[in-house]
Design a protein around this motif. Structure first.
Motif, PDB file in Angstrom:
ATOM      1  N   HIS A   1       0.824  -1.205   0.000  1.00  0.00           N
ATOM      2  CA  HIS A   1       0.000   0.000   0.000  1.00  0.00           C
ATOM      3  C   HIS A   1       0.865   1.265   0.000  1.00  0.00           C
ATOM      4  O   HIS A   1       0.520   2.266  -0.647  1.00  0.00           O
ATOM      5  N   ASN A   2       1.974   1.223   0.715  1.00  0.00           N
ATOM      6  CA  ASN A   2       2.863   2.381   0.751  1.00  0.00           C
ATOM      7  C   ASN A   2       3.449   2.657  -0.629  1.00  0.00           C
ATOM      8  O   ASN A   2       3.534   3.808  -1.070  1.00  0.00           O
TER       9      ASN A   2
ATOM     10  N   HIS B   1       0.478   3.960  -2.994  1.00  0.00           N
ATOM     11  CA  HIS B   1      -0.082   5.288  -2.767  1.00  0.00           C
ATOM     12  C   HIS B   1       0.984   6.378  -2.646  1.00  0.00           C
ATOM     13  O   HIS B   1       0.786   7.497  -3.120  1.00  0.00           O
ATOM     14  N   ASN B   2       2.109   6.068  -1.993  1.00  0.00           N
ATOM     15  CA  ASN B   2       3.138   7.078  -1.789  1.00  0.00           C
ATOM     16  C   ASN B   2       4.257   7.006  -2.813  1.00  0.00           C
ATOM     17  O   ASN B   2       5.007   7.974  -2.985  1.00  0.00           O
ATOM     18  N   LYS B   3       4.400   5.827  -3.466  1.00  0.00           N
ATOM     19  CA  LYS B   3       5.363   5.636  -4.557  1.00  0.00           C
ATOM     20  C   LYS B   3       6.790   5.958  -4.146  1.00  0.00           C
ATOM     21  O   LYS B   3       7.586   6.482  -4.925  1.00  0.00           O
ATOM     22  N   VAL B   4       7.139   5.606  -2.879  1.00  0.00           N
ATOM     23  CA  VAL B   4       8.496   5.789  -2.385  1.00  0.00           C
ATOM     24  C   VAL B   4       8.902   4.562  -1.585  1.00  0.00           C
ATOM     25  O   VAL B   4       8.054   3.787  -1.114  1.00  0.00           O
TER      26      VAL B   4
ATOM     27  N   HIS C   1      11.819   3.538   1.521  1.00  0.00           N
ATOM     28  CA  HIS C   1      12.780   4.091   2.458  1.00  0.00           C
ATOM     29  C   HIS C   1      14.187   3.544   2.204  1.00  0.00           C
ATOM     30  O   HIS C   1      14.374   2.504   1.565  1.00  0.00           O
TER      31      HIS C   1
ATOM     32  N   THR D   1      10.027   4.863  11.184  1.00  0.00           N
ATOM     33  CA  THR D   1       8.569   4.878  11.065  1.00  0.00           C
ATOM     34  C   THR D   1       8.074   3.438  11.002  1.00  0.00           C
ATOM     35  O   THR D   1       8.608   2.617  10.254  1.00  0.00           O
TER      36      THR D   1
ATOM     37  N   VAL E   1       2.216   4.292  11.290  1.00  0.00           N
ATOM     38  CA  VAL E   1       1.299   4.498  10.179  1.00  0.00           C
ATOM     39  C   VAL E   1       0.537   3.196   9.969  1.00  0.00           C
ATOM     40  O   VAL E   1       1.152   2.142   9.748  1.00  0.00           O
TER      41      VAL E   1
ATOM     42  N   LEU F   1      -2.210   1.151   7.701  1.00  0.00           N
ATOM     43  CA  LEU F   1      -2.824   1.130   6.388  1.00  0.00           C
ATOM     44  C   LEU F   1      -3.854   0.017   6.351  1.00  0.00           C
ATOM     45  O   LEU F   1      -3.561  -1.127   6.700  1.00  0.00           O
TER      46      LEU F   1
END
Length: 638
Positions: free
Chosen positions: A510-511, A514-517, A519, A584, A630, A632
């Motif tokens: 999901h990260n 939706h965020n397209k990054v 870490h 995170t 976070v 999701l």
């Protein structure tokens, strides 16, 4: 691969177990207050209930000696031999209780065997019965103590229920403050209580020394001969004398086996038997005293002080049961049988001092309902005993497995004794089963409800895990494919919590979607709860490559998970370092949808969905800061 090794678990009663440098004498006194509170208040009502109209017995010589003989030998065989001498040897890394015994028995069996599954069923059912027993104990104990008002003056009868409710509500309301400070006076007060029991017993025995013959088992056998099979049902009252035997094993982790044995052999057992014999002597001298032989045997000048002392003793007994309930719930939570709940630690230096608000208020509501519904300890006695006797039967069955597998030198004498214990426990169950319609249905129904909740949660979690695995992507195939066209990398560490080490966490997918990054450092974290109280090897770190790591954190079922603190240890043994300000945590929050023709009936699916929806968030349970988490969401059909 790197590992962080935790030192071996401390021996029970060591400073790490929360008692500082207290010596053996201090542990013995402490055990008096915590371990024996329940069984120590049984003289308030046991003899009186044995001669209640329900059983139809007449308080004459042979019958009184027969009942006393059964009480003496029940305390000797069930408590002294079974629990204090034998079951205290079955420690799970120093911890006791039916959940610890269940985990120990399961470790003796093949993991996926049918017998291991049945052991789990028995253990969970026993824990459910322990909870139902735990809500009856405060009600019957406090009521039986406050009923001394009626002996002092019959005009005070109408005050019994209000005063009992006031005491109980105050007890539950004070739980949030913790019992660490109050616990320091538990031992001395309970010591005074047992001394008072012994003194009253001796004073009454001197008036009728004939009662000492009850120690001879002949009188118990003579009772059964006289009353034939009907005599078995009197065991429904005799079992009241051994309620609290399970607590001896449950609280072993707090004090160790030796202090508990010393307290029982040299202090508690003599005081209890002297008082029971003293009550019997009083009834032989004056049969009318059977209306309340405990308080009638107290001199008039001492009745008010005894009433206060008895009330304090029953409050302490209730406190021990409540605290034990919190401990069992935490064990069940860690072993995956109930949803996560908010746990508060009420002491910084005393282990086991925890407070679970949801359990506390639930118990209080049930206890208040019991007092208002039954209104006397005699009425409650019909509901008391069946859950205790069934729990004792389950303990014996689990003991057979443990003794056969782990005690090759002792099993030649332990296993024959287990056969005797099974007969005694079965007789107690049958005798208490006769009280089902008079009130014995309550603990059975409550135990069945709790059992259904626990099994539904465990089964629902298994099905949920299977569904996630079914729809999941294998990690070993996902990472190489992702690196062919890597997304934008950002600074910091992302920790993705997952229960399956081989499947890509939904939170990561999901990260990315939706965020397209991605870490700079990505950790797949799995938290594992072991079947031992304390984890010896806390942390395992495995580097996968391309900035990905797999981390396994282990906790024992007696520990409170603190994930951030555990991860800090990774800095010492690997190049993976967790800076709290740059880390995170990502977790999936599943929404459960009931589907037809799946693993459980629809009503259980909906029950599991309700429990899942109300479970405490991961941030609280795993001690993860809310501002670093976070969640999701994802929808899963079961």
């Amino acid at each position: 691969m790197s590992q962080v090794t935790r030192p071996p678990s401390p021996a029970p009663g060591s400073p790490v177990h929360g008692h500082g440098n207290i010596g053996l004498a201090g542990l013995v006194v402490g055990a008096l207050g915590v371990v024996f509170g329940d069984i120590g208040t049984s003289p308030l009502y046991t003899i009186r209930e044995a001669f209640s109209p329900h059983y139809g017995l007449v308080a004459e010589h042979d019958t009184v000696l027969g009942v006393l003989s059964m009480i003496f030998w029940s305390l000797t065989l069930v408590v002294t031999v079974k629990y204090v001498t034998i079951i205290l040897r079955a420690d799970n890394d120093g911890e006791g209780g039916i959940m610890a015994l269940m985990a120990l028995a399961q470790r003796c069996l093949p993991k996926d065997s049918r017998l291991a599954y049945l052991v789990g069923i028995f253990g969970i059912f026993g824990a459910s019965l322990f909870f139902s027993d735990g809500v009856i104990t405060p009600a019957i104990s406090v009521l039986s103590a406050v009923e001394g008002l009626e002996v002092i003056s019959p005009r005070l009868h109408n005050w019994i229920v209000p005063v009992s409710l006031l005491v109980l509500v105050s007890l539950f309301a004070s739980q949030r403050f913790g019992t660490a400070k109050v616990g320091r006076v538990f031992g001395p007060i309970t010591s005074l209580w047992f001394l008072a029991l012994a003194a009253l017993g001796v004073a009454n025995i001197l008036h009728e020394p004939e009662v000492l013959h009850a120690i001879n088992p002949y009188w118990a056998a003579h009772f059964f001969v006289d009353h034939a099979w009907g005599g078995v049902f009197i065991l429904g009252a005799v079992v009241l004398a051994v309620t609290g035997g399970e607590a001896i094993y449950t609280d072993m982790g707090h004090f160790g086996a030796r202090p508990i044995r010393y307290a029982w052999y040299f202090f508690v057992l003599p005081a209890l038997m002297l008082n029971y014999l003293g009550q019997g002597a009083l009834v032989l001298e004056d049969p009318a005293a059977i209306r309340n032989p405990f308080y009638v045997g107290v001199p008039e000048w001492a009745r008010w002080p005894m009433l206060v002392l008895a009330t304090m003793a029953t409050v302490i007994a209730s406190q021990a049961v409540i605290t034990g309930g919190f401990s069992v719930v935490r064990q069940a939570m860690q072993l995956g049988y109930i949803p996560r709940m908010r746990i508060r630690h009420t002491s910084s230096d005393t282990i086991g001092q925890i407070y679970i608000p949801a359990i506390n208020w639930t118990m209080m509501a049930i206890v208040i309902a019991l007092v208002l519904g039954f209104r006397s300890s005699s009425a409650l006695a019909t509901a008391y005993g069946i859950s205790v006797s069934m729990t004792m039967l389950i303990d014996t069955l689990l003991l057979v497995i443990v003794a056969r597998a782990l005690w090759p030198r002792w099993r030649r004498w332990v296993l024959p004794l287990c056969a005797l214990f099974l007969v005694i426990d079965a007789a107690f169950v049958v005798a208490n089963g006769a009280k089902i319609l008079q009130g014995g249905w309550f603990p059975v129904v409550l135990g069945a409800i709790v059992f259904t909740l626990l099994r539904t949660w465990r089964r629902g979690r298994d099905i949920l895990r299977e569904e996630i695995q079914k729809e999941g992507i294998r990690l070993d195939a996902f990472i190489p494919g992702l690196m062919l066209a890597p997304p934008v990398r950002v600074e910091g560490t992302a920790v993705f919590m997952t229960s399956d080490k081989g499947v890509v966490p939904h939170a990561l997918l999901h990260n990315l979607k939706h965020n397209k990054v991605l870490h700079e450092r990505n950790v797949f974290l799995t938290v594992e709860t072991l079947s031992v109280p304390y984890a010896h090897r806390r942390l395992k770190v495995e580097e996968i490559g391309d900035g990905f790591h797999r981390v396994l954190v282990r906790f024992g079922f007696m520990e409170t998970p603190d994930v951030p603190r555990a991860l800090m240890a990774a800095c010492d043994v690997s190049d993976l370092c967790f800076d709290p300000m740059e880390t995170t945590f990502f977790a999936s929050r599943e929404t459960i949808v009931s589907g037809a023709h799946r693993g459980m009936p629809v009503w259980r699916d909906r029950l599991f969905a309700l429990m899942h929806r109300n479970a405490a968030p991961a941030s609280g349970f795993f001690r993860i800061p809310g501002n670093r988490l976070v969640e999701l969401g994802t929808q899963v059909e079961i």
